[in-house]
Design an enzyme around this catalytic site. Sequence first.
Site, PDB file in Angstrom:
ATOM      1  N   SER A 141       0.820  -1.215   0.000  1.00  0.00           N
ATOM      2  CA  SER A 141       0.000   0.000   0.000  1.00  0.00           C
ATOM      3  C   SER A 141       0.851   1.260   0.000  1.00  0.00           C
ATOM      4  O   SER A 141       0.331   2.357  -0.167  1.00  0.00           O
ATOM      5  CB  SER A 141      -0.918   0.015   1.227  1.00  0.00           C
ATOM      6  OG  SER A 141      -0.143   0.017   2.419  1.00  0.00           O
ATOM      7  N   TYR A 155      -2.548  -1.963  -4.054  1.00  0.00           N
ATOM      8  CA  TYR A 155      -3.391  -3.158  -4.065  1.00  0.00           C
ATOM      9  C   TYR A 155      -4.180  -3.241  -5.372  1.00  0.00           C
ATOM     10  O   TYR A 155      -4.430  -4.330  -5.906  1.00  0.00           O
ATOM     11  CB  TYR A 155      -4.348  -3.154  -2.887  1.00  0.00           C
ATOM     12  CG  TYR A 155      -3.704  -3.222  -1.530  1.00  0.00           C
ATOM     13  CD1 TYR A 155      -2.374  -3.615  -1.373  1.00  0.00           C
ATOM     14  CD2 TYR A 155      -4.424  -2.902  -0.376  1.00  0.00           C
ATOM     15  CE1 TYR A 155      -1.790  -3.695  -0.123  1.00  0.00           C
ATOM     16  CE2 TYR A 155      -3.851  -2.975   0.882  1.00  0.00           C
ATOM     17  CZ  TYR A 155      -2.531  -3.357   0.999  1.00  0.00           C
ATOM     18  OH  TYR A 155      -1.954  -3.429   2.255  1.00  0.00           O
ATOM     19  N   HIS A 183      -9.625  -4.835   6.532  1.00  0.00           N
ATOM     20  CA  HIS A 183     -10.087  -6.060   5.877  1.00  0.00           C
ATOM     21  C   HIS A 183     -11.362  -5.832   5.068  1.00  0.00           C
ATOM     22  O   HIS A 183     -11.476  -6.284   3.917  1.00  0.00           O
ATOM     23  CB  HIS A 183     -10.352  -7.151   6.916  1.00  0.00           C
ATOM     24  CG  HIS A 183      -9.107  -7.753   7.484  1.00  0.00           C
ATOM     25  ND1 HIS A 183      -9.128  -8.765   8.416  1.00  0.00           N
ATOM     26  CD2 HIS A 183      -7.792  -7.494   7.258  1.00  0.00           C
ATOM     27  CE1 HIS A 183      -7.886  -9.093   8.737  1.00  0.00           C
ATOM     28  NE2 HIS A 183      -7.071  -8.333   8.059  1.00  0.00           N
ATOM     29  N   LYS A 237      -7.700 -13.500   9.596  1.00  0.00           N
ATOM     30  CA  LYS A 237      -8.651 -13.269  10.684  1.00  0.00           C
ATOM     31  C   LYS A 237      -8.260 -12.007  11.450  1.00  0.00           C
ATOM     32  O   LYS A 237      -7.090 -11.608  11.419  1.00  0.00           O
ATOM     33  CB  LYS A 237      -8.713 -14.505  11.601  1.00  0.00           C
ATOM     34  CG  LYS A 237      -7.404 -14.817  12.344  1.00  0.00           C
ATOM     35  CD  LYS A 237      -7.240 -13.986  13.612  1.00  0.00           C
ATOM     36  CE  LYS A 237      -5.871 -14.048  14.151  1.00  0.00           C
ATOM     37  NZ  LYS A 237      -5.586 -12.974  15.122  1.00  0.00           N
ATOM     38  N   ASP A 271      -7.749  -9.961  18.155  1.00  0.00           N
ATOM     39  CA  ASP A 271      -6.483 -10.608  17.791  1.00  0.00           C
ATOM     40  C   ASP A 271      -6.256 -11.918  18.522  1.00  0.00           C
ATOM     41  O   ASP A 271      -5.838 -12.908  17.920  1.00  0.00           O
ATOM     42  CB  ASP A 271      -5.306  -9.664  18.076  1.00  0.00           C
ATOM     43  CG  ASP A 271      -4.803  -9.003  16.812  1.00  0.00           C
ATOM     44  OD1 ASP A 271      -3.954  -9.611  16.142  1.00  0.00           O
ATOM     45  OD2 ASP A 271      -5.263  -7.902  16.486  1.00  0.00           O
TER      46      ASP A 271
END
Length: 362
Positions: free
Chosen positions: A47, A73, A94, A112, A194
């Site tokens: 990015s 991206y 995400h 995740k 997390d």
Amino acid sequence: MAAPYELKWGILATGGIAKLFVKDLLLDPSTRDVTDVKHKVVAIGSSSSKASAEQFIEFVEADKNTTRAYGSYAEVLQDPDVQIVYVASPQSHHYDNVLEALRAGKHVCCEKPFTINAKQTAHLIRLARERKLFLMEAVWTRFFPITREIVRLLHTERVLGPIQRVWGDFSRLFDPSPEHRLFKPELGGGALLDLGVYPITWNFIALYEQNGRKGPSEVRGTILKARGYDVDEYTSVSMVWDNGESQAVGTASCSLSVQTPRAYCVAIQGEKGDLLVEWPPYRPETYILQLKGKEPVKKTFPVPGQGLFWEADACARALRDGKLEADEYTLEESLAVMEVLDRARETAGYAFPGKLEKVYSE
């Protein structure tokens, strides 16, 4: 013998988890006794700059002649050779990154947690299904051989009988720092998304199937924030699994300031005994089965590499077979986990700042 199915990957982000994932993709599948699928990394997107992507390729020792470096991206998503993208950006990004990939017509494996909240996840699932694209949350633990064996023991052989209680903890000591992403609320930091997702995942491994493939009927979260940081430092989640035919309770806890006792980090308890999972909950190698009146049985499954290739293999097999989600971890289950995370935060009065909780209309 048929040639192995080859899946061509584009990687969005160049951080630590992306490096580990790509290193695993580059390993010879035969080292894990896999012969039906293989992987090729064709594009890396940063990015920030093309130079960062080039440094990534150098670090993971990918083939410079066949792996293209991009400074955005969008360029990865425009590459016609890319079949599937691995989204390895911070969890705060995400939702946007997966949306962009799906709109570009790419299959997606997203690190995740899937998104910040369940409404965002539901939107991604809806869009992927409308466009007939594969989508999967990369909860790597779900794809380990040890996990497959535990699932078989619990739900096919039912060695514990009806499961009555599940406990899981994932806590690690981090030095508080305004530079660390876990202490940045704007990046979706804190313990729950997390770390807490792993003990919650073990609750689902044990109880989702028993509960008729439905999430818990009751969820309550308790959260203490880190002093000086607007993120959860200690979080506990209690769950009641009751579908009218079976009942069980589950707990999941996590922390940024203490360490899980290393003897075991997950306990699954049923009428006939216990199954204990040794540390760590995210990359376990050993379980202990203690049935009542019998000697304990300890079994170890060594993990070559990091173990991230098993989730990639699942993506390859699904796409080879024309499936839009993985059998090992369905989109409905991912959504159910996200709903538990939401309800835990809601009952504890904890929300993420700014526009992180946004959901686009489409």
